[in-house]
Design a protein around this motif. Structure first.
Motif, mmCIF file in Angstrom:
data_model
loop_
_atom_site.group_PDB
_atom_site.id
_atom_site.type_symbol
_atom_site.label_atom_id
_atom_site.label_comp_id
_atom_site.label_asym_id
_atom_site.label_seq_id
_atom_site.Cartn_x
_atom_site.Cartn_y
_atom_site.Cartn_z
ATOM 1 N N PRO A 1 0.828 -1.201 0.000
ATOM 2 C CA PRO A 1 0.000 0.000 0.000
ATOM 3 C C PRO A 1 0.871 1.263 0.000
ATOM 4 C CG PRO A 1 -0.134 -1.127 2.128
ATOM 5 C CD PRO A 1 0.697 -1.980 1.227
ATOM 6 N N ALA A 2 0.343 2.341 -0.589
ATOM 7 C CA ALA A 2 1.058 3.615 -0.605
ATOM 8 C C ALA A 2 1.267 4.095 0.823
ATOM 9 C CB ALA A 2 0.258 4.644 -1.401
ATOM 10 N N GLY A 3 2.414 4.724 1.060
ATOM 11 C CA GLY A 3 2.707 5.259 2.385
ATOM 12 C C GLY A 3 4.190 5.256 2.673
ATOM 13 N N ALA A 4 4.523 5.530 3.929
ATOM 14 C CA ALA A 4 5.923 5.598 4.360
ATOM 15 C C ALA A 4 6.350 4.280 4.996
ATOM 16 C CB ALA A 4 6.109 6.732 5.359
ATOM 17 N N TYR A 5 7.594 3.879 4.707
ATOM 18 C CA TYR A 5 8.136 2.602 5.171
ATOM 19 C C TYR A 5 9.535 2.799 5.727
ATOM 20 C CZ TYR A 5 4.417 0.272 2.628
ATOM 21 O OH TYR A 5 3.192 -0.158 2.196
ATOM 22 N N THR A 6 9.964 1.841 6.539
ATOM 23 C CA THR A 6 11.353 1.713 6.934
ATOM 24 C C THR A 6 11.887 0.459 6.263
ATOM 25 O OG1 THR A 6 11.009 2.785 9.071
ATOM 26 C CG2 THR A 6 12.957 1.384 8.855
ATOM 27 N N VAL A 7 12.945 0.615 5.472
ATOM 28 C CA VAL A 7 13.565 -0.507 4.774
ATOM 29 C C VAL A 7 14.800 -0.905 5.572
ATOM 30 C CG1 VAL A 7 14.652 -1.289 2.642
ATOM 31 C CG2 VAL A 7 12.725 0.311 2.549
ATOM 32 N N MET A 8 14.864 -2.187 5.934
ATOM 33 C CA MET A 8 16.015 -2.713 6.659
ATOM 34 C C MET A 8 16.710 -3.726 5.756
ATOM 35 S SD MET A 8 14.198 -3.164 10.337
ATOM 36 C CE MET A 8 12.723 -3.822 9.578
ATOM 37 N N ARG B 1 4.315 5.502 -3.585
ATOM 38 C CA ARG B 1 3.080 6.092 -4.099
ATOM 39 C C ARG B 1 2.270 5.036 -4.833
ATOM 40 N NH1 ARG B 1 4.845 10.517 -2.462
ATOM 41 N NH2 ARG B 1 6.334 11.986 -3.240
ATOM 42 N N SER B 2 0.981 5.176 -4.813
ATOM 43 C CA SER B 2 0.082 4.209 -5.445
ATOM 44 C C SER B 2 0.353 4.100 -6.946
ATOM 45 C CB SER B 2 -1.360 4.651 -5.213
ATOM 46 O OG SER B 2 -2.247 3.729 -5.786
ATOM 47 N N GLY B 3 0.451 2.857 -7.441
ATOM 48 C CA GLY B 3 0.611 2.605 -8.868
ATOM 49 C C GLY B 3 1.981 2.907 -9.428
ATOM 50 N N SER B 4 2.972 3.121 -8.591
ATOM 51 C CA SER B 4 4.307 3.443 -9.089
ATOM 52 C C SER B 4 5.313 2.375 -8.693
ATOM 53 C CB SER B 4 4.763 4.806 -8.555
ATOM 54 O OG SER B 4 4.928 4.746 -7.164
ATOM 55 N N VAL B 5 6.455 2.410 -9.350
ATOM 56 C CA VAL B 5 7.564 1.513 -9.028
ATOM 57 C C VAL B 5 8.677 2.381 -8.460
ATOM 58 C CG1 VAL B 5 9.318 -0.028 -9.967
ATOM 59 C CG2 VAL B 5 6.972 -0.133 -10.827
ATOM 60 N N ARG B 6 9.229 1.977 -7.346
ATOM 61 C CA ARG B 6 10.316 2.723 -6.696
ATOM 62 C C ARG B 6 11.558 1.859 -6.734
ATOM 63 N NH1 ARG B 6 11.036 6.334 -2.030
ATOM 64 N NH2 ARG B 6 13.274 6.702 -2.163
ATOM 65 N N VAL B 7 12.643 2.399 -7.265
ATOM 66 C CA VAL B 7 13.924 1.695 -7.260
ATOM 67 C C VAL B 7 14.723 2.227 -6.082
ATOM 68 C CG1 VAL B 7 16.078 1.282 -8.498
ATOM 69 C CG2 VAL B 7 13.900 1.314 -9.741
ATOM 70 N N PHE B 8 15.167 1.313 -5.251
ATOM 71 C CA PHE B 8 15.892 1.671 -4.036
ATOM 72 C C PHE B 8 17.272 1.049 -4.116
ATOM 73 C CE2 PHE B 8 16.735 1.252 0.557
ATOM 74 C CZ PHE B 8 16.503 2.569 0.929
ATOM 75 N N ASN B 9 18.315 1.874 -4.230
ATOM 76 C CA ASN B 9 19.684 1.375 -4.327
ATOM 77 C C ASN B 9 20.234 1.111 -2.935
ATOM 78 O OD1 ASN B 9 19.877 1.504 -7.157
ATOM 79 N ND2 ASN B 9 20.188 3.691 -7.029
ATOM 80 N N GLY C 1 28.779 -2.585 1.295
ATOM 81 C CA GLY C 1 30.230 -2.642 1.228
ATOM 82 C C GLY C 1 30.712 -2.282 -0.164
ATOM 83 N N SER C 2 31.112 -3.269 -0.963
ATOM 84 C CA SER C 2 31.708 -2.999 -2.258
ATOM 85 C C SER C 2 30.730 -3.054 -3.416
ATOM 86 C CB SER C 2 32.843 -3.992 -2.512
ATOM 87 O OG SER C 2 32.312 -5.306 -2.554
ATOM 88 N N GLU C 3 29.477 -3.468 -3.187
ATOM 89 C CA GLU C 3 28.522 -3.594 -4.282
ATOM 90 C C GLU C 3 27.286 -2.752 -4.020
ATOM 91 O OE1 GLU C 3 27.591 -7.496 -5.641
ATOM 92 O OE2 GLU C 3 29.398 -8.305 -4.759
ATOM 93 N N THR C 4 26.633 -2.303 -5.093
ATOM 94 C CA THR C 4 25.369 -1.587 -4.997
ATOM 95 C C THR C 4 24.337 -2.343 -5.814
ATOM 96 O OG1 THR C 4 26.473 0.533 -4.726
ATOM 97 C CG2 THR C 4 24.181 0.596 -5.473
ATOM 98 N N HIS C 5 23.143 -2.537 -5.233
ATOM 99 C CA HIS C 5 22.068 -3.253 -5.912
ATOM 100 C C HIS C 5 20.901 -2.315 -6.149
ATOM 101 C CE1 HIS C 5 24.123 -7.005 -5.153
ATOM 102 N NE2 HIS C 5 24.297 -6.597 -3.915
ATOM 103 N N ARG C 6 20.287 -2.395 -7.332
ATOM 104 C CA ARG C 6 19.075 -1.645 -7.619
ATOM 105 C C ARG C 6 17.899 -2.507 -7.212
ATOM 106 N NH1 ARG C 6 18.623 2.269 -11.361
ATOM 107 N NH2 ARG C 6 16.837 1.227 -12.288
ATOM 108 N N THR C 7 17.060 -1.972 -6.355
ATOM 109 C CA THR C 7 15.989 -2.748 -5.776
ATOM 110 C C THR C 7 14.630 -2.136 -6.114
ATOM 111 O OG1 THR C 7 17.426 -3.350 -3.978
ATOM 112 C CG2 THR C 7 15.081 -3.677 -3.623
ATOM 113 N N PRO C 8 13.852 -2.765 -7.003
ATOM 114 C CA PRO C 8 12.520 -2.227 -7.299
ATOM 115 C C PRO C 8 11.543 -2.484 -6.171
ATOM 116 C CG PRO C 8 13.222 -3.828 -8.968
ATOM 117 C CD PRO C 8 14.177 -3.903 -7.823
ATOM 118 N N LEU C 9 10.890 -1.457 -5.704
ATOM 119 C CA LEU C 9 9.827 -1.587 -4.704
ATOM 120 C C LEU C 9 8.541 -1.173 -5.402
ATOM 121 C CD1 LEU C 9 11.564 0.222 -1.721
ATOM 122 C CD2 LEU C 9 11.496 -2.214 -2.177
ATOM 123 N N LYS C 10 7.560 -2.026 -5.397
ATOM 124 C CA LYS C 10 6.338 -1.741 -6.149
ATOM 125 C C LYS C 10 5.146 -1.776 -5.251
ATOM 126 C CE LYS C 10 4.079 -3.194 -10.345
ATOM 127 N NZ LYS C 10 4.093 -4.114 -11.447
#
Length: 71
Positions: A26-33, A50-58, A62-71
């Motif tokens: 659901p749309a709203g605020a989250y804490t990502v751990m 936000r409702s109906g959107s895709v959020r990419v969370f990098n 340490g040495s790597e970065t991952h792109r993380t889609p949150l939908k």
């Protein structure tokens, strides 16, 4: 991922390339751990979805970065 909007925390495990997806949140605020064996757990507060959107969370572990889609 936790939020007062959820009845329980949402948990995802990465795939072979380090990506993961959390769908139908659901749309709203989250804490990502983010926790990775051998590294300190990182907390990211105030991640807004936000409702109906895709959020990419990098996420950096340490040495790597991952792109993380949150939908």
């Amino acid at each position: 991922m936790v939020s007062s909007l959820l009845t329980r925390p949402e948990v995802a495990i990465t795939d072979g390339v380090g990506d993961y997806r959390l769908a139908s949140l659901p749309a709203g605020a989250y804490t990502v751990m983010v926790g990775i064996s051998g590294f300190q757990t990182n907390h990211h507060e105030g991640v807004v979805l936000r409702s109906g959107s895709v959020r990419v969370f990098n996420v950096s572990s340490g040495s790597e970065t991952h792109r993380t889609p949150l939908k």
